[in-house]
Motif scaffolding. Structure first.
Motif, PDB file in Angstrom:
ATOM      1  N   ARG A   1      -2.576  -3.577 -10.391  1.00  0.00           N
ATOM      2  CA  ARG A   1      -2.280  -2.759  -9.218  1.00  0.00           C
ATOM      3  C   ARG A   1      -1.205  -1.720  -9.538  1.00  0.00           C
ATOM      4  NH1 ARG A   1      -0.181  -6.403  -5.693  1.00  0.00           N
ATOM      5  NH2 ARG A   1       1.928  -5.610  -5.913  1.00  0.00           N
ATOM      6  N   LYS A   2      -0.160  -2.196 -10.238  1.00  0.00           N
ATOM      7  CA  LYS A   2       0.961  -1.291 -10.514  1.00  0.00           C
ATOM      8  C   LYS A   2       0.564  -0.212 -11.524  1.00  0.00           C
ATOM      9  CE  LYS A   2       4.150  -3.418  -8.038  1.00  0.00           C
ATOM     10  NZ  LYS A   2       5.436  -3.309  -7.481  1.00  0.00           N
ATOM     11  N   ALA A   3      -0.390  -0.569 -12.410  1.00  0.00           N
ATOM     12  CA  ALA A   3      -0.794   0.392 -13.433  1.00  0.00           C
ATOM     13  C   ALA A   3      -1.634   1.504 -12.812  1.00  0.00           C
ATOM     14  CB  ALA A   3      -1.575  -0.313 -14.535  1.00  0.00           C
ATOM     15  N   ASP A   4      -2.237   1.219 -11.679  1.00  0.00           N
ATOM     16  CA  ASP A   4      -3.121   2.199 -11.044  1.00  0.00           C
ATOM     17  C   ASP A   4      -2.370   2.849  -9.890  1.00  0.00           C
ATOM     18  OD1 ASP A   4      -5.002   3.669  -9.810  1.00  0.00           O
ATOM     19  OD2 ASP A   4      -6.367   2.009  -9.345  1.00  0.00           O
ATOM     20  N   THR A   5      -1.831   4.060 -10.163  1.00  0.00           N
ATOM     21  CA  THR A   5      -0.984   4.705  -9.141  1.00  0.00           C
ATOM     22  C   THR A   5      -1.770   5.089  -7.900  1.00  0.00           C
ATOM     23  OG1 THR A   5      -1.284   6.652 -10.501  1.00  0.00           O
ATOM     24  CG2 THR A   5       0.916   5.664 -10.481  1.00  0.00           C
ATOM     25  N   THR A   6      -3.081   5.232  -8.048  1.00  0.00           N
ATOM     26  CA  THR A   6      -3.856   5.656  -6.881  1.00  0.00           C
ATOM     27  C   THR A   6      -4.203   4.458  -5.991  1.00  0.00           C
ATOM     28  OG1 THR A   6      -5.933   5.378  -8.082  1.00  0.00           O
ATOM     29  CG2 THR A   6      -4.906   7.558  -8.176  1.00  0.00           C
ATOM     30  N   ALA A   7      -4.025   3.245  -6.536  1.00  0.00           N
ATOM     31  CA  ALA A   7      -4.441   2.061  -5.778  1.00  0.00           C
ATOM     32  C   ALA A   7      -3.495   1.805  -4.605  1.00  0.00           C
ATOM     33  CB  ALA A   7      -4.469   0.841  -6.696  1.00  0.00           C
ATOM     34  N   ASP A   8      -4.021   1.138  -3.625  1.00  0.00           N
ATOM     35  CA  ASP A   8      -3.243   0.663  -2.487  1.00  0.00           C
ATOM     36  C   ASP A   8      -2.204  -0.330  -3.031  1.00  0.00           C
ATOM     37  OD1 ASP A   8      -2.318  -0.242  -0.156  1.00  0.00           O
ATOM     38  OD2 ASP A   8      -4.153  -1.237   0.499  1.00  0.00           O
ATOM     39  N   GLN A   9      -0.921  -0.110  -2.707  1.00  0.00           N
ATOM     40  CA  GLN A   9       0.118  -0.951  -3.319  1.00  0.00           C
ATOM     41  C   GLN A   9       0.430  -2.210  -2.519  1.00  0.00           C
ATOM     42  OE1 GLN A   9       1.450  -0.665  -6.452  1.00  0.00           O
ATOM     43  NE2 GLN A   9      -0.027   0.968  -6.765  1.00  0.00           N
ATOM     44  N   THR A  10      -0.397  -2.540  -1.536  1.00  0.00           N
ATOM     45  CA  THR A  10      -0.169  -3.816  -0.839  1.00  0.00           C
ATOM     46  C   THR A  10      -0.643  -4.954  -1.741  1.00  0.00           C
ATOM     47  OG1 THR A  10      -2.328  -3.573   0.225  1.00  0.00           O
ATOM     48  CG2 THR A  10      -0.392  -2.897   1.492  1.00  0.00           C
ATOM     49  N   PRO A  11       0.001  -6.126  -1.609  1.00  0.00           N
ATOM     50  CA  PRO A  11      -0.335  -7.246  -2.483  1.00  0.00           C
ATOM     51  C   PRO A  11      -1.822  -7.591  -2.415  1.00  0.00           C
ATOM     52  CG  PRO A  11       1.626  -7.733  -1.200  1.00  0.00           C
ATOM     53  CD  PRO A  11       1.080  -6.449  -0.677  1.00  0.00           C
TER      54      PRO A  11
ATOM     55  N   ASN B   1       5.845   0.740 -18.884  1.00  0.00           N
ATOM     56  CA  ASN B   1       5.047   0.882 -17.671  1.00  0.00           C
ATOM     57  C   ASN B   1       5.531   2.037 -16.803  1.00  0.00           C
ATOM     58  OD1 ASN B   1       3.564  -1.493 -18.308  1.00  0.00           O
ATOM     59  ND2 ASN B   1       5.226  -2.738 -17.481  1.00  0.00           N
ATOM     60  N   SER B   2       6.195   2.998 -17.421  1.00  0.00           N
ATOM     61  CA  SER B   2       6.756   4.127 -16.666  1.00  0.00           C
ATOM     62  C   SER B   2       7.686   3.659 -15.559  1.00  0.00           C
ATOM     63  CB  SER B   2       5.639   4.985 -16.059  1.00  0.00           C
ATOM     64  OG  SER B   2       4.819   5.480 -17.069  1.00  0.00           O
ATOM     65  N   GLY B   3       8.390   2.594 -15.839  1.00  0.00           N
ATOM     66  CA  GLY B   3       9.394   2.098 -14.896  1.00  0.00           C
ATOM     67  C   GLY B   3      10.683   1.826 -15.640  1.00  0.00           C
ATOM     68  N   THR B   4      11.582   1.075 -14.993  1.00  0.00           N
ATOM     69  CA  THR B   4      12.838   0.701 -15.642  1.00  0.00           C
ATOM     70  C   THR B   4      13.090  -0.773 -15.390  1.00  0.00           C
ATOM     71  OG1 THR B   4      13.884   1.564 -13.646  1.00  0.00           O
ATOM     72  CG2 THR B   4      14.041   2.929 -15.624  1.00  0.00           C
TER      73      THR B   4
ATOM     74  N   ASP C   1      13.209  -2.309  -6.833  1.00  0.00           N
ATOM     75  CA  ASP C   1      12.973  -2.977  -8.112  1.00  0.00           C
ATOM     76  C   ASP C   1      11.801  -2.311  -8.833  1.00  0.00           C
ATOM     77  OD1 ASP C   1      13.441  -4.797 -10.081  1.00  0.00           O
ATOM     78  OD2 ASP C   1      12.382  -6.443  -9.103  1.00  0.00           O
ATOM     79  N   THR C   2      12.052  -1.110  -9.356  1.00  0.00           N
ATOM     80  CA  THR C   2      10.987  -0.238  -9.831  1.00  0.00           C
ATOM     81  C   THR C   2      10.658  -0.450 -11.305  1.00  0.00           C
ATOM     82  OG1 THR C   2      12.741   1.402 -10.132  1.00  0.00           O
ATOM     83  CG2 THR C   2      11.414   1.574  -8.151  1.00  0.00           C
ATOM     84  N   HIS C   3      10.008  -1.579 -11.609  1.00  0.00           N
ATOM     85  CA  HIS C   3       9.651  -1.898 -12.993  1.00  0.00           C
ATOM     86  C   HIS C   3       8.475  -1.050 -13.481  1.00  0.00           C
ATOM     87  CE1 HIS C   3      12.185  -5.385 -13.834  1.00  0.00           C
ATOM     88  NE2 HIS C   3      12.008  -5.724 -12.568  1.00  0.00           N
ATOM     89  N   VAL C   4       7.628  -0.627 -12.559  1.00  0.00           N
ATOM     90  CA  VAL C   4       6.364   0.004 -12.941  1.00  0.00           C
ATOM     91  C   VAL C   4       6.152   1.290 -12.145  1.00  0.00           C
ATOM     92  CG1 VAL C   4       3.882  -0.378 -13.158  1.00  0.00           C
ATOM     93  CG2 VAL C   4       5.432  -2.327 -13.298  1.00  0.00           C
ATOM     94  N   ASN C   5       5.768   2.346 -12.832  1.00  0.00           N
ATOM     95  CA  ASN C   5       5.435   3.605 -12.157  1.00  0.00           C
ATOM     96  C   ASN C   5       6.447   4.028 -11.112  1.00  0.00           C
ATOM     97  OD1 ASN C   5       3.099   4.113 -13.562  1.00  0.00           O
ATOM     98  ND2 ASN C   5       1.865   2.839 -12.194  1.00  0.00           N
TER      99      ASN C   5
END
Lengths: 420, 503
Positions: free
Chosen positions: B107-117, A336-339, A282-286
C-alpha cells in the motif's frame, strides 16, 4: 481514643486511610482553599501540542541553504524554489505558508536540533520521557505539566486551569494536581437520552446532589470540580461560537481541538495550560517533498496554528503555543522514499511573548561527523531547557527543579524563546 | 510524648472519629462480609449474589474461588467459543502478521492507492478489539471471579503494549498461554513463562539483545517491576549482568512460527554475577532459568509482589500486617499464589472496618461491576471494552511496562467521573448498543420510589446506600410516573453515584 501505633507511625501521625481519606485528597483540598474570585484576564497561557510519531524536523524547518540536505534526500528534499525562506539558510515547508505572517510579526520562532539526551528511538519510550520530563527514567509517576501545577498553586482557582483535548488525560498531565480531559467541549457534562436539555439539567442536578451529600475523599473534590466546570460551560454559548477575524480552522480532530482551545481561552474561564495531540508524522514510506503525505499533515498543522493565532487576535499577547515531538528523523532518506527514526527535531513556539523571527538553538550542521551516531541530527538543546524557559519566563514558574527532577535548569542554556 | 502538629482539617476528623471511641468496632454481618468479598475477590455482586455468598459462608466461598478448576463455568466456556480471536494459534497469528506487513508495504509503495488500512490490517485491529472485549466478557460472566481478577492483575504486572509492532499479533497467545495458565499457580512458573514469551521478548526488546549489542530494557524492568522492586537492592552492574544472561533469548522468524528460540551463538559466554551470586561461564539458557528462579524467591520479590497484591485487595496504602502475612505464606509455600492470597484474605487488615469501601474502582472494575449489577449478558461486540477505554483504561494499551495503576488518584478526575455517570445512565437505559441488560433481576418496573430505593440498596449496593443518596433518589423519582423510566433512572443514578464508585 486509641489509634494503633503502627498506623500512626506509617502515615506520619495521620490515620487517614481509615477515614476514607488520603494524602491526595488533602492535596486536592489544599488546592481548593486557594480559590480566588475572578480570573485576571491577562493571565499567561501555555498551549502544548504533541506531534506524535516523530515529525521530520528537516522537512518542516528546511535547511535549504545546505547542499548536504539535497544530497542526502534526492527524492524527498523540498526544492529551494518552493521553500519559504526565513533567514537565507532555513525556510518553512511551503504548506506552512500561513505561518509566515507570524514569523514576520516576530511572534513565531523555531528551535532546531532540539530533543532528548536519551538515545531511544522507540516512539513510546521517547514520548513517555518527553511527557514525564525525565529522559531515561520510566518510573516517574506524573507528567511535567502536572508537576508544574503541583508546585505553582496560585492559579488553581478554576477547573479549567489545565485542560487536555482528547478522550484521555495524557501522560504529560497525569498526577495529583487536578486537570480536565475534554473530548468534545459541547458534549462535556451529563448526556441525556435524545439530547433533551431539561433532562440533562435534571440529571446534572441529581448527580450533583448525590456527590455533594455522599461522596468522600477524592471522589468529593473531583466531583465538585466536575460540576463547577459543567456549570461554567453552560454559561457560555458554545454552539454559537464563531471564530473572529475570519479565522478558518481546518476540518478534522486537530482543527477542532485548536478551535475549542481558542474558545475556552477567550471565554476567560481561567485556562492556563492546554494540551492537544496531532498525529500522523511517522513517515517511513513515501513522505513526499513539497507535496505528499508529510505536506498534507503540515498543511493541516500550519492552517490550524494560523487560524488559532488569527482567532485569538489581541489575546495572543498572553499566549504561547509550544509544539513538540518525541524525536526527529534520519538525515538521509531511506529506500522507501521516507525517513526512519532519528534523534533531534525542530519545535515551534508561537505567541505574543515569543522572541520570534529567528531559528534558535545551536545548529550542528548536517555533516556526517557532526551527526548523532553518524546518521541523525545531533541534539544541541535538551528539550527541558526550552520547556523550563517557557515555564519560568512565560508562566513565572519558580521551582523548576521540582518540575524537572534530576535536572538543573540553567538560564544560561535557555534557547531564548521568550522575550526578556 | 512527641508533640504532633496537626492541621485543623485533620483535628476535625480526629474529633469526629473520637465520638465513636470506646464503642466496639462494628462486627461485620454475614451480608457485609459477602458484599466486601464480592467487591474485592470478584467484580462486584450480581443481583442476589450477596445473599447466596452469605448463606454459603464467606470463607467457604473464598476457598472455592481459590480452586477455580472445581467451579463449573459453562456459560463462560460457551460464550468464549464465539470469539474468533481464540481460534487463532501462534502459527496463524504469525502468518497474519506477515500478511499484514506485506499488505502495508504494498500500500505504501503505491502512492496512488487508497491509504486506508487494508483487509488484513483491519482484521488485526478487529482481533485486538475482540481480545479486549473477551477480557471484559470473561470478567463479567465467569463464575471463577477471583481467577479473572488475578488474570487482570498479572496482565498489568507483566504488561505488554499491544500497539508495539508485532505485539498486536503476539498478545492473544500471551494472554491465553502465558498469563492464564499460571494466574493462580506458582509465581516462579509465571515469571519463567513471561520471560520466554515472544510477546514480552518483543515488547522489552530482549529478542535483539546480543553479546556484542546489549539491550538492557528487559533486564531493568525484570528487576524493577517484575521481581525485586525499584528499591530491591540491585545495582546498575546487576542490570547489565542480567541483560548479559538473557542475551540470545529471542524469537523465531514469523515465517517459522514466531516461537521462543534461544540463540546460543549470540549469547554472552562470560562469567556473570547478579546480587552477589555467581553464574559460571558457558551455561547457555540455563543461566537465565537459574536467574529467574533466584529472583522469584528473593525476599525483596516476595515483599514487592505481596505489597502490590495488598494494594489490589486491601487498600491503596496497605498496612504492613497483611503484607507481612502474605510474605510469610509465600515463604512457607514457595510462592504458591493461592496460599499467598489466602493469607491476605484471612488477614485482619482485609476485614478491618476501614478497608470496607476504602478503594475506588478502576474503570475496568467499574464497567464490569456495573454490567454485573444490571444482569448484562455481553457478546463479542466490543462495546463494553470501548466503555472501559473511554473511562481511561484501554485494555492491553498501556504503553509503559508498569501496567495500569492500582491507586485511585490515577482514575478519579472530574472528566472521568462525568464519563462514569454517563456510562451508568446509558447502561441502565439499555442504551449501550449490543448489550442486553436485565433490570428485572434487580427489581420489576415500578414507580414506587421506596420500593425502588430499597431494591437498589439490597441488590446493588449491599446495604451501603447513604441517607443522602436515599433522599436524593426519592426526590428524583417523586414525579416520574412511568414505571420503566423510574426504574432506569433509579438504577442509573445508583450506579453513577458515589457509593458504587467504591469497593
Amino acid at each position: 481514643m486509641i489509634i494503633s501505633r503502627r498506623v500512626f507511625v506509617k502515615s506520619g501521625g495521620l490515620a487517614l486511610v481509615s477515614f476514607g481519606l488520603d494524602p491526595l485528597f488533602l492535596a486536592r483540598a489544599a488546592f481548593a482553599t486557594n480559590r480566588l474570585s475572578g480570573y485576571p484576564p491577562n493571565r499567561p497561557v501555555l498551549v502544548c501540542l504533541f506531534q506524535r510519531g516523530a515529525v521530520d524536523g528537516l522537512n518542516m524547518i528546511v535547511p535549504h541553504g545546505d547542499a548536504l540536505y539535497y544530497r542526502e534526500r534526492p527524492r524527498i528534499a523540498v526544492p529551494a524554489t518552493d521553500v519559504i525562506d526565513l533567514d537565507g539558510y532555513f525556510g518553512l515547508h511551503p504548506r506552512l505558508a500561513p505561518l509566515k505572517q507570524w514569523w514576520d510579526a516576530k511572534s513565531l520562532a523555531a528551535i532546531h536540533a532540539i530533543g532528548s539526551p536519551d538515545a531511544s528511538r522507540s516512539h513510546f519510550d521517547a514520548q513517555d520521557y518527553m511527557e514525564a520530563g525525565t529522559p531515561g527514567v520510566k518510573a516517574t509517576p506524573d507528567g511535567w505539566l502536572n508537576r508544574y501545577c503541583q508546585h505553582d498553586r496560585q492559579h488553581a482557582d478554576t477547573p479549567f486551569r489545565a485542560v487536555a483535548f482528547g478522550p484521555q488525560l495524557p501522560r504529560i498531565l497525569a498526577g495529583s494536581a487536578p486537570s480536565l480531559a475534554i473530548d468534545d467541549l459541547q458534549a462535556f457534562g451529563l448526556r441525556a437520552p435524545r439530547l433533551q436539555p431539561a433532562a440533562r439539567d435534571r440529571l446534572t442536578r441529581a448527580f450533583e446532589q448525590l456527590y455533594a451529600g455522599s461522596a468522600t475523599g477524592l471522589l468529593s473534590s473531583s466531583s465538585q470540580e466536575a460540576f463547577h466546570a459543567v456549570q461554567m460551560l453552560q454559561q457560555l454559548d458554545l454552539a454559537e461560537y464563531r471564530p473572529t477575524n475570519d479565522a478558518a480552522y481546518p476540518r478534522g480532530r486537530f482543527g477542532k481541538a485548536m478551535l475549542e482551545i481558542a474558545q475556552l481561552i477567550k471565554a476567560d474561564v481561567g485556562v492556563q495550560l492546554a494540551f492537544a495531540d496531532v498525529t500522523g508524522w511517522d513517515t517511513h514510506v513515501n513522505q513526499g517533498a513539497s507535496e505528499g503525505l508529510l505536506a498534507t499533515r503540515l498543511g493541516e498543522f500550519g492552517q490550524a496554528l494560523a487560524a488559532f493565532a488569527q482567532d485569538l487576535g489581541e489575546k495572543l499577547r498572553d499566549v504561547v503555543v509550544l509544539t513538540m515531538s518525541e524525536f526527529g528523523r534520519t538525515v538521509r532518506e531511506n529506500g522507501n522514499s521516507g525517513t526512519d527514526h532519528g534523534h533531534a527535531t525542530a519545535m515551534l513556539v508561537l505567541g505574543g511573548p515569543v522572541n520570534g523571527g529567528t531559528v534558535l538553538g545551536r545548529w550542528p550542521g548536517l555533516d556526517p561527523a557532526q551527526r548523532f551516531e553518524g546518521r541523525d541530527v545531533q541534539v544541541t538543546t535538551d528539550f527541558r531547557d526550552l520547556f523550563a524557559e517557557i515555564l519560568a519566563r512565560h508562566l513565572g514558574a519558580r521551582d523548576l527543579s521540582a518540575v524537572f527532577p534530576g535536572f538543573t535548569p540553567d538560564p544560561g542554556r535557555f534557547p531564548g524563546a521568550i522575550r526578556g | 510524648m512527641k508533640t504532633l502538629v496537626v492541621p485543623p482539617l485533620v483535628t476535625a476528623l480526629l474529633l469526629a472519629a473520637s465520638v465513636g471511641a470506646g464503642q466496639q468496632p462494628p462486627v461485620l454481618t454475614p451480608r457485609d462480609s459477602a458484599f466486601h468479598a464480592l467487591n474485592r475477590l470478584a467484580y462486584g455482586p450480581r443481583p442476589g449474589e450477596v445473599e447466596r455468598v452469605a448463606q454459603e459462608g464467606v470463607m467457604r466461598w473464598i476457598d472455592r474461588q481459590l480452586a477455580p478448576d472445581q467451579i463449573a463455568d459453562g456459560d463462560r466456556a460457551a460464550r468464549e467459543r464465539e470469539f474468533r480471536v481464540l481460534h487463532y494459534d501462534r502459527g496463524d497469528l504469525a502468518q497474519l502478521y506477515l500478511d499484514a506487513q506485506r499488505e502495508r508495504r504494498e500500500r505504501k509503495a503505491d502512492t496512488t492507492a487508497d491509504q486506508t488500512p487494508g483487509p488484513v490490517e483491519q482484521q488485526g485491529r478487529r482481533l485486538a478489539g475482540q481480545l479486549a472485549e473477551l477480557a471484559v466478557v470473561r470478567a463479567t460472566i465467569s463464575e471463577r471471579q477471583l481467577y479473572e481478577v488475578m488474570v487482570d492483575f498479572w496482565t498489568n504486572h507483566f504488561n505488554v503494549f499491544l500497539g508495539k509492532g508485532a505485539d498486536r499479533f503476539l498478545l492473544p497467545d500471551y494472554v491465553e498461554h502465558v498469563i492464564r495458565p499460571h494466574a493462580l499457580g506458582r509465581f516462579e512458573d509465571l515469571l519463567i513463562a513471561t520471560a520466554e514469551s515472544p510477546a514480552m521478548l518483543f515488547y522489552l526488546d530482549n529478542w535483539e539483545s546480543v553479546a556484542l549489542g546489549l539491550n538492557e530494557n528487559y533486564a531493568r524492568e525484570l528487576l524493577e517491576l517484575h521481581t525485586l522492586g525499584v528499591d530491591g537492592g540491585y545495582t546498575q552492574q546487576d542490570v547489565i549482568n542480567v541483560a548479559r544472561i538473557f542475551t540470545g533469548w529471542s524469537i523465531k522468524r514469523p515465517r517459522q512460527g514466531g516461537d521462543f528460540e534461544f540463540h546460543e551463538s549470540v549469547h554472552d559466554e562470560g562469567e556473570k554475577q547478579v546480587l552477589g551470586v555467581g553464574f559460571q561461564a558457558s551455561h547457555g539458557m540455563d543461566e537465565g532459568i537459574r536467574l529467574l528462579k533466584l529472583l522469584a524467591n528473593q525476599p525483596a520479590t516476595m515483599h514487592h509482589v505481596s505489597q502490590q497484591l495488598c494494594e489490589r485487595f486491601v487498600s491503596d496504602d496497605p498496612p504492613d500486617g497483611c503484607v507481612d502475612d502474605a510474605v510469610a505464606a509465600w515463604r512457607r509455600s514457595h510462592g504458591d499464589l493461592r496460599q499467598v492470597l489466602r493469607a491476605i484474605f484471612t488477614s485482619p487488615d482485609f476485614w478491618a472496618p476501614g478497608t470496607l469501601g476504602g478503594k475506588v474502582k478502576t474503570p475496568l472494575e467499574f464497567v464490569v461491576s456495573a454490567a454485573r449489577a444490571v444482569g448484562a449478558d455481553p457478546d463479542t461486540n466490543p462495546r463494553l471494552a470501548q466503555l472501559v477505554a473511554r473511562l481511561g483504561e484501554p485494555l492491553y494499551l498501556h504503553v509503559a511496562p508498569d501496567g495500569y495503576p492500582e491507586k485511585q488518584d490515577a482514575w478519579v478526575n472530574s472528566g472521568a467521573l462525568l464519563d462514569r455517570m454517563n456510562a451508568a445512565v446509558a447502561l441502565a437505559a439499555g442504551n449501550v448498543p449490543g448489550l442486553v441488560v436485565h433490570l428485572d433481576s434487580i427489581v420489576s418496573p415500578s414507580a414506587d420510589a421506596d420500593r425502588l430505593v430499597a431494591a437498589l440498596d439490597e441488590r446493588i449496593l449491599g446495604g451501603t446506600l447513604s441517607p443522602n443518596t436515599r433522599k436524593v433518589l426519592r426526590e428524583q423519582l417523586a414525579d416520574v410516573g412511568d414505571p420503566l423510566q423510574a426504574r432506569a433512572l433509579a438504577v442509573g443514578l445508583a450506579i453513577g453515584g458515589p457509593e458504587f464508585q467504591r469497593q
